[in-house]
Motif scaffolding. Structure first.
Motif, PDB file in Angstrom:
ATOM      1  N   VAL A 138     -18.885  -3.119   9.877  1.00 52.20           N
ATOM      2  CA  VAL A 138     -17.531  -3.707   9.399  1.00 52.20           C
ATOM      3  C   VAL A 138     -17.663  -5.562   9.320  1.00 52.20           C
ATOM      4  CG1 VAL A 138     -15.471  -4.613   9.793  1.00 52.20           C
ATOM      5  CG2 VAL A 138     -16.026  -2.259  10.615  1.00 52.20           C
ATOM      6  N   VAL A 139     -18.149  -6.290   8.271  1.00 56.48           N
ATOM      7  CA  VAL A 139     -18.810  -7.007   8.535  1.00 56.48           C
ATOM      8  C   VAL A 139     -18.207  -8.636   7.961  1.00 56.48           C
ATOM      9  CG1 VAL A 139     -21.660  -7.146   8.676  1.00 56.48           C
ATOM     10  CG2 VAL A 139     -20.212  -6.395   6.331  1.00 56.48           C
ATOM     11  N   LEU A 195     -17.706  -3.618   4.590  1.00 58.49           N
ATOM     12  CA  LEU A 195     -18.522  -2.045   5.255  1.00 58.49           C
ATOM     13  C   LEU A 195     -19.629  -2.278   4.694  1.00 58.49           C
ATOM     14  CD1 LEU A 195     -16.090   0.637   5.341  1.00 58.49           C
ATOM     15  CD2 LEU A 195     -16.015  -1.102   6.846  1.00 58.49           C
ATOM     16  N   SER A 196     -20.421  -2.240   5.488  1.00 59.85           N
ATOM     17  CA  SER A 196     -22.122  -2.324   4.756  1.00 59.85           C
ATOM     18  C   SER A 196     -22.794  -1.273   6.387  1.00 59.85           C
ATOM     19  CB  SER A 196     -22.664  -3.594   5.112  1.00 59.85           C
ATOM     20  OG  SER A 196     -24.219  -3.752   5.676  1.00 59.85           O
ATOM     21  N   ARG A 197     -23.994  -0.309   5.562  1.00 60.80           N
ATOM     22  CA  ARG A 197     -24.222   0.335   6.520  1.00 60.80           C
ATOM     23  C   ARG A 197     -25.427  -0.311   7.390  1.00 60.80           C
ATOM     24  NH1 ARG A 197     -22.506   5.726   5.520  1.00 60.80           N
ATOM     25  NH2 ARG A 197     -22.473   6.067   4.046  1.00 60.80           N
ATOM     26  N   THR A 198     -26.049  -2.075   7.480  1.00 65.44           N
ATOM     27  CA  THR A 198     -26.406  -2.546   8.267  1.00 65.44           C
ATOM     28  C   THR A 198     -25.534  -3.870   8.435  1.00 65.44           C
ATOM     29  OG1 THR A 198     -27.526  -4.366   6.556  1.00 65.44           O
ATOM     30  CG2 THR A 198     -28.862  -2.212   7.153  1.00 65.44           C
ATOM     31  N   PRO A 199     -26.289  -4.121   9.709  1.00 66.69           N
ATOM     32  CA  PRO A 199     -25.119  -5.512  10.586  1.00 66.69           C
ATOM     33  C   PRO A 199     -25.365  -6.934   9.712  1.00 66.69           C
ATOM     34  CG  PRO A 199     -27.036  -4.974  11.979  1.00 66.69           C
ATOM     35  CD  PRO A 199     -26.526  -3.449  10.673  1.00 66.69           C
ATOM     36  N   VAL A 200     -26.468  -6.397   8.888  1.00 67.85           N
ATOM     37  CA  VAL A 200     -26.161  -8.167   7.996  1.00 67.85           C
ATOM     38  C   VAL A 200     -25.996  -7.804   6.567  1.00 67.85           C
ATOM     39  CG1 VAL A 200     -28.092  -9.998   7.533  1.00 67.85           C
ATOM     40  CG2 VAL A 200     -28.124  -9.190  10.576  1.00 67.85           C
TER      41      VAL A 200
END
Length: 198
Positions: free
Chosen positions: A32-33, A141-146
């Motif tokens: 969750v970014v 939401l993102s599959r990566t933290p960035v």
């Protein structure tokens, strides 16, 4: 003032979900970014959601298990900042449970709330946005933290222009990871590659 806010919310059109969302591809780990936060998320960091599709059987009471873990405060590396957990249940709406962006979730019994997927990277499933009917909340939401800044900016634009959101209160969720934090959370190198570690 309360009546005015209620009237304003009632005047909003229903959120439009994405045209296509393959349930099996949506499963797995999401970071969750960005968030228009609930009371649990006003200072959260390292927020991660894991979605698991349950097999069809006669005893199945819901469709999806959602494991939500987060640090309560903004510095996830502070030893006093403990990991919190909230397990949720999800129900896929519509005739085809394998193809729908219209869900309901229960964060706690007896609450069951709409969980519409309103934006999605339909090619690679690298990002998604979940909305809320009153526009009080949303989750990026993102599959990566960035997340690429250009994509994040485009999502904010779509929230306003396509979904009638105002961005007041929207916050970026700090995602600061070390190898120790990754291990503590039970994340694999595939879910959180070394390139994203501090």
């Amino acid at each position: 003032m309360g009546n005015s806010a209620t009237s304003s919310a009632l005047a909003l059109p229903a959120l439009k979900t994405v045209a296509t969302c393959e349930t099996t591809r949506f499963m797995g780990t999401w970071f969750v970014v960005g968030v228009k936060p609930t009371y649990l998320e006003t200072t959260c960091s390292n927020s991660v959601e894991k979605y698991t599709l349950l097999e069809d059987n006669e005893n199945k009471k819901h469709d999806i298990d959602i494991d939500f873990k987060y640090n309560a405060y903004e510095d996830p590396l502070d030893e006093k900042n403990k990991v919190k957990s909230l397990n949720q249940k999800g129900w896929i709406q519509g005739d085809n449970r394998l193809q729908s962006g219209d869900w309901k979730v229960s964060p706690i019994w007896p609450i069951k709330m709409g969980y519409p997927i309103i934006e999605l990277d339909e090619k690679d499933y690298n990002y998604a946005v979940v909305g809320y009917s009153s526009r009080a909340y949303c989750w990026i939401l993102s599959r990566t933290p960035v997340m690429d800044e250009g994509i994040y900016t485009d999502i904010k634009k779509k929230l306003v222009e396509n979904h009638q959101y105002d961005l007041e209160g929207l916050r970026k969720v700090p995602q600061i990871w070390t190898a120790e934090e990754r291990t503590k959370r039970g994340l694999t190198k595939e879910e959180l590659p070394d390139s994203f570690l501090n």
